[in-house]
Write a protein that holds these residues in place. Structure first.
Motif, short mmCIF file in Angstrom:
data_model
loop_
_atom_site.label_atom_id
_atom_site.label_comp_id
_atom_site.label_asym_id
_atom_site.label_seq_id
_atom_site.Cartn_x
_atom_site.Cartn_y
_atom_site.Cartn_z
N LEU A 8 0.82 -1.21 0.00
CA LEU A 8 0.00 0.00 0.00
C LEU A 8 0.85 1.26 0.00
CD1 LEU A 8 -2.82 -0.84 2.58
CD2 LEU A 8 -3.04 -0.71 0.10
N TRP A 9 1.89 1.26 0.81
CA TRP A 9 2.71 2.45 0.99
C TRP A 9 4.10 2.26 0.38
CZ3 TRP A 9 1.53 3.39 6.92
CH2 TRP A 9 0.20 3.82 7.04
N GLU A 10 4.13 1.62 -0.75
CA GLU A 10 5.41 1.31 -1.39
C GLU A 10 6.23 2.55 -1.67
OE1 GLU A 10 7.04 -1.11 -5.35
OE2 GLU A 10 4.90 -0.76 -5.05
N GLU A 11 5.57 3.64 -2.05
CA GLU A 11 6.28 4.87 -2.42
C GLU A 11 6.58 5.75 -1.22
OE1 GLU A 11 7.34 5.17 -5.46
OE2 GLU A 11 6.32 3.30 -6.01
N ARG A 12 6.00 5.45 -0.06
CA ARG A 12 6.21 6.28 1.12
C ARG A 12 7.44 5.81 1.91
NH1 ARG A 12 0.74 7.05 4.50
NH2 ARG A 12 2.35 7.89 5.91
N MET A 13 8.19 6.75 2.42
CA MET A 13 9.37 6.43 3.22
C MET A 13 9.26 7.01 4.63
SD MET A 13 11.10 4.58 1.18
CE MET A 13 12.63 4.44 2.10
N ASP A 14 8.02 7.33 5.05
CA ASP A 14 7.83 8.00 6.34
C ASP A 14 7.07 7.13 7.33
OD1 ASP A 14 5.39 8.02 5.04
OD2 ASP A 14 4.85 10.05 5.68
N TRP A 15 7.30 5.82 7.26
CA TRP A 15 6.63 4.92 8.19
C TRP A 15 7.54 3.74 8.50
CZ3 TRP A 15 5.62 -0.19 6.76
CH2 TRP A 15 5.78 -0.49 5.40
N PHE A 16 7.26 3.12 9.65
CA PHE A 16 8.03 1.94 10.04
C PHE A 16 7.13 0.98 10.79
CE2 PHE A 16 10.61 -0.41 13.16
CZ PHE A 16 11.44 -1.10 12.29
N PHE A 17 7.18 -0.29 10.41
CA PHE A 17 6.41 -1.33 11.10
C PHE A 17 7.40 -2.33 11.69
CE2 PHE A 17 3.74 -4.99 11.78
CZ PHE A 17 2.50 -4.45 12.08
N GLY A 18 7.45 -2.37 13.02
CA GLY A 18 8.38 -3.28 13.69
C GLY A 18 7.68 -4.54 14.15
N ILE A 19 8.38 -5.65 14.11
CA ILE A 19 7.85 -6.95 14.54
C ILE A 19 8.80 -7.53 15.59
CG2 ILE A 19 7.24 -9.29 13.84
CD1 ILE A 19 6.58 -8.20 11.09
N ASP A 20 8.27 -7.84 16.78
CA ASP A 20 9.07 -8.41 17.86
C ASP A 20 10.32 -7.56 18.12
OD1 ASP A 20 7.28 -10.52 18.26
OD2 ASP A 20 8.28 -11.76 16.77
N MET A 21 10.17 -6.27 18.08
CA MET A 21 11.30 -5.36 18.26
C MET A 21 11.15 -4.61 19.58
SD MET A 21 12.63 -2.28 15.77
CE MET A 21 13.25 -3.44 14.54
N ALA A 22 12.25 -4.49 20.30
CA ALA A 22 12.25 -3.80 21.60
C ALA A 22 12.05 -2.31 21.42
CB ALA A 22 13.55 -4.08 22.34
N ILE A 23 11.15 -1.75 22.24
CA ILE A 23 10.94 -0.31 22.28
C ILE A 23 11.53 0.20 23.60
CG2 ILE A 23 9.24 1.54 22.37
CD1 ILE A 23 7.35 -0.20 20.78
N TYR A 24 12.51 1.07 23.50
CA TYR A 24 13.15 1.66 24.68
C TYR A 24 12.60 3.06 24.89
CZ TYR A 24 16.63 -2.10 24.68
OH TYR A 24 17.25 -3.33 24.73
#
Length: 210
Positions: A8-24
Protein backbone atom coordinates in the motif's frame (compact mmCIF):
# COMPACT_ATOMS: atom_id res chain seq x y z
CA UNK A 1 -0.08 -6.62 8.11
CA UNK A 2 3.46 -5.59 7.26
CA UNK A 3 3.41 -7.19 3.81
CA UNK A 4 0.17 -5.39 2.96
CA UNK A 5 1.62 -2.07 4.16
CA UNK A 6 4.68 -2.58 2.00
CA UNK A 7 2.36 -2.85 -0.97
CA UNK A 8 0.00 0.00 0.00
CA UNK A 9 2.71 2.45 0.99
CA UNK A 10 5.41 1.31 -1.39
CA UNK A 11 6.28 4.87 -2.42
CA UNK A 12 6.21 6.28 1.12
CA UNK A 13 9.37 6.43 3.22
CA UNK A 14 7.83 8.00 6.34
CA UNK A 15 6.63 4.92 8.19
CA UNK A 16 8.03 1.94 10.04
CA UNK A 17 6.41 -1.33 11.10
CA UNK A 18 8.38 -3.28 13.69
CA UNK A 19 7.85 -6.95 14.54
CA UNK A 20 9.07 -8.41 17.86
CA UNK A 21 11.30 -5.36 18.26
CA UNK A 22 12.25 -3.80 21.60
CA UNK A 23 10.94 -0.31 22.28
CA UNK A 24 13.15 1.66 24.68
CA UNK A 25 11.49 4.61 26.37
CA UNK A 26 14.26 5.39 28.87
CA UNK A 27 17.90 4.23 29.14
CA UNK A 28 17.24 3.26 32.76
CA UNK A 29 14.07 1.25 32.07
CA UNK A 30 13.80 -2.23 30.52
CA UNK A 31 12.29 -2.24 27.02
CA UNK A 32 8.84 -3.41 26.11
CA UNK A 33 8.60 -5.78 23.14
CA UNK A 34 5.25 -5.81 21.32
CA UNK A 35 4.42 -8.33 18.63
CA UNK A 36 4.06 -5.45 16.19
CA UNK A 37 3.94 -1.65 16.12
CA UNK A 38 3.49 1.12 13.58
CA UNK A 39 5.17 4.52 13.65
CA UNK A 40 4.45 7.38 11.27
CA UNK A 41 6.62 10.35 10.30
CA UNK A 42 9.83 8.43 10.92
CA UNK A 43 12.52 7.23 8.56
CA UNK A 44 11.64 3.87 7.07
CA UNK A 45 15.32 2.92 6.90
CA UNK A 46 18.56 4.51 8.03
CA UNK A 47 20.58 4.49 4.82
CA UNK A 48 21.45 0.83 4.27
CA UNK A 49 21.22 -0.01 7.98
CA UNK A 50 18.20 -1.61 9.62
CA UNK A 51 16.92 -0.92 13.11
CA UNK A 52 17.88 -3.39 15.82
CA UNK A 53 15.58 -1.66 18.31
CA UNK A 54 13.34 1.38 18.55
CA UNK A 55 14.58 4.04 20.96
CA UNK A 56 12.17 6.86 21.66
CA UNK A 57 14.84 9.41 22.60
CA UNK A 58 16.40 8.95 19.14
CA UNK A 59 13.26 8.50 17.05
CA UNK A 60 11.39 11.26 18.92
CA UNK A 61 8.13 9.65 17.69
CA UNK A 62 5.96 7.32 19.77
CA UNK A 63 4.38 4.45 17.84
CA UNK A 64 0.82 5.31 16.90
CA UNK A 65 -0.33 1.67 16.99
CA UNK A 66 0.83 -1.35 18.95
CA UNK A 67 -0.29 -4.95 18.49
CA UNK A 68 -0.10 -7.75 21.03
CA UNK A 69 -1.06 -11.34 20.18
CA UNK A 70 -1.94 -13.52 23.18
CA UNK A 71 -0.35 -16.95 22.90
CA UNK A 72 -1.13 -19.87 25.22
CA UNK A 73 -1.84 -17.63 28.20
CA UNK A 74 -2.00 -13.88 28.90
CA UNK A 75 1.34 -12.18 29.43
CA UNK A 76 0.30 -8.81 30.78
CA UNK A 77 -1.53 -7.73 27.63
CA UNK A 78 -4.60 -6.67 29.62
CA UNK A 79 -2.74 -5.18 32.60
CA UNK A 80 0.91 -4.11 32.71
CA UNK A 81 1.40 -3.74 28.97
CA UNK A 82 -1.85 -1.83 28.63
CA UNK A 83 -0.68 0.56 31.34
CA UNK A 84 2.78 0.92 29.81
CA UNK A 85 1.48 1.72 26.32
CA UNK A 86 -0.89 4.30 27.83
CA UNK A 87 2.08 5.83 29.67
CA UNK A 88 4.03 6.03 26.41
CA UNK A 89 1.07 7.67 24.66
CA UNK A 90 0.39 4.98 22.05
CA UNK A 91 -2.89 6.05 20.43
CA UNK A 92 -4.19 2.62 19.38
CA UNK A 93 -3.55 -0.55 21.37
CA UNK A 94 -4.73 -3.80 19.78
CA UNK A 95 -4.97 -7.17 21.50
CA UNK A 96 -5.68 -10.26 19.43
CA UNK A 97 -6.47 -13.40 21.40
CA UNK A 98 -7.18 -16.25 18.95
CA UNK A 99 -7.88 -18.75 21.77
CA UNK A 100 -10.93 -16.87 23.05
CA UNK A 101 -14.31 -18.49 22.51
CA UNK A 102 -16.90 -16.50 24.47
CA UNK A 103 -15.35 -13.04 24.32
CA UNK A 104 -14.21 -11.04 21.31
CA UNK A 105 -10.87 -12.26 20.01
CA UNK A 106 -9.97 -8.80 18.72
CA UNK A 107 -9.97 -5.83 21.08
CA UNK A 108 -9.07 -2.37 19.84
CA UNK A 109 -8.39 0.35 22.39
CA UNK A 110 -8.03 4.06 21.72
CA UNK A 111 -6.24 6.37 24.11
CA UNK A 112 -8.64 9.05 25.34
CA UNK A 113 -7.71 11.48 28.11
CA UNK A 114 -4.81 9.32 29.20
CA UNK A 115 -6.64 5.98 29.42
CA UNK A 116 -7.67 3.34 26.93
CA UNK A 117 -11.28 3.04 25.82
CA UNK A 118 -12.43 -0.16 24.15
CA UNK A 119 -13.83 0.40 20.66
CA UNK A 120 -16.59 -1.84 19.35
CA UNK A 121 -16.18 -1.55 15.57
CA UNK A 122 -14.58 -4.35 13.55
CA UNK A 123 -13.01 -3.12 11.40
CA UNK A 124 -12.23 0.17 13.12
CA UNK A 125 -11.37 3.17 10.95
CA UNK A 126 -8.37 5.10 12.29
CA UNK A 127 -8.30 8.54 10.63
CA UNK A 128 -4.95 9.45 12.20
CA UNK A 129 -3.40 6.57 10.24
CA UNK A 130 -5.63 6.59 7.19
CA UNK A 131 -6.38 2.90 7.61
CA UNK A 132 -8.85 0.64 9.31
CA UNK A 133 -7.92 -2.56 11.11
CA UNK A 134 -9.98 -5.66 11.76
CA UNK A 135 -10.10 -9.41 11.34
CA UNK A 136 -11.98 -11.90 9.19
CA UNK A 137 -11.64 -15.50 8.00
CA UNK A 138 -9.67 -15.87 4.78
CA UNK A 139 -7.02 -17.97 3.11
CA UNK A 140 -3.47 -16.72 3.39
CA UNK A 141 -0.28 -18.62 2.63
CA UNK A 142 -2.32 -21.78 2.08
CA UNK A 143 -3.98 -21.62 5.50
CA UNK A 144 -7.65 -20.79 6.02
CA UNK A 145 -8.28 -19.13 9.39
CA UNK A 146 -8.96 -15.72 10.88
CA UNK A 147 -6.38 -13.07 9.99
CA UNK A 148 -5.82 -9.42 10.81
CA UNK A 149 -6.12 -7.05 7.86
CA UNK A 150 -6.05 -3.39 6.93
CA UNK A 151 -9.26 -1.82 5.56
CA UNK A 152 -10.24 1.36 3.76
CA UNK A 153 -12.72 3.90 5.15
CA UNK A 154 -15.61 2.00 3.56
CA UNK A 155 -14.64 -1.20 5.42
CA UNK A 156 -13.28 -2.81 2.26
CA UNK A 157 -10.40 -5.12 3.03
CA UNK A 158 -7.11 -4.42 1.32
CA UNK A 159 -5.79 -7.52 -0.47
CA UNK A 160 -2.58 -9.28 0.41
CA UNK A 161 0.28 -9.20 -2.12
CA UNK A 162 -0.61 -12.77 -3.10
CA UNK A 163 -4.25 -11.84 -3.65
CA UNK A 164 -3.31 -8.80 -5.73
CA UNK A 165 -0.88 -10.84 -7.80
CA UNK A 166 -3.56 -13.49 -8.34
CA UNK A 167 -6.11 -10.85 -9.33
CA UNK A 168 -3.68 -9.25 -11.75
CA UNK A 169 -2.88 -12.67 -13.20
CA UNK A 170 -6.57 -13.40 -13.67
CA UNK A 171 -7.08 -9.99 -15.25
CA UNK A 172 -4.18 -10.63 -17.64
CA UNK A 173 -5.65 -14.03 -18.50
CA UNK A 174 -9.05 -12.45 -19.21
CA UNK A 175 -7.41 -9.84 -21.42
CA UNK A 176 -5.57 -12.59 -23.27
CA UNK A 177 -8.80 -14.52 -23.75
CA UNK A 178 -10.58 -11.37 -24.93
CA UNK A 179 -7.81 -10.67 -27.42
CA UNK A 180 -8.00 -14.27 -28.65
CA UNK A 181 -11.78 -13.98 -29.13
CA UNK A 182 -11.32 -10.74 -31.05
CA UNK A 183 -8.74 -12.42 -33.25
CA UNK A 184 -11.06 -15.37 -33.89
CA UNK A 185 -13.93 -13.00 -34.66
CA UNK A 186 -11.74 -11.08 -37.10
CA UNK A 187 -10.69 -14.33 -38.78
CA UNK A 188 -14.34 -15.42 -39.11
CA UNK A 189 -15.27 -12.08 -40.65
CA UNK A 190 -12.37 -12.37 -43.09
CA UNK A 191 -13.37 -15.91 -44.06
CA UNK A 192 -16.98 -14.80 -44.49
CA UNK A 193 -15.90 -11.92 -46.73
CA UNK A 194 -13.72 -14.28 -48.79
CA UNK A 195 -16.62 -16.70 -49.27
CA UNK A 196 -18.96 -13.89 -50.30
CA UNK A 197 -16.40 -12.55 -52.79
CA UNK A 198 -15.97 -16.05 -54.26
CA UNK A 199 -19.74 -16.39 -54.65
CA UNK A 200 -19.96 -13.01 -56.43
CA UNK A 201 -17.15 -13.92 -58.82
CA UNK A 202 -18.91 -17.19 -59.56
CA UNK A 203 -21.89 -15.06 -60.67
CA UNK A 204 -19.61 -12.91 -62.86
CA UNK A 205 -19.64 -10.00 -60.44
CA UNK A 206 -16.38 -8.49 -59.39
CA UNK A 207 -16.69 -7.46 -55.71
CA UNK A 208 -15.77 -3.95 -54.78
CA UNK A 209 -12.53 -3.60 -52.84
CA UNK A 210 -12.85 -1.16 -49.93
Amino acid sequence: LKSILRMLWEERMDWFFGIDMAIYSDPERPPIVPDGFLSLNVERVFDENLRLSYTLWEEEVTPILVLEVVSTKPGGEYTTKLQEYARLGVLYYIIYNPKRRRKARLEIYQLQNGSYQLQTANPLWMPEIGLGIGCEPANYDGLTREWLYWYDENDRRYPTPYERAKTESQRAELESQRAELESQRANLESQRADRLAAQLRALGIEPEVS
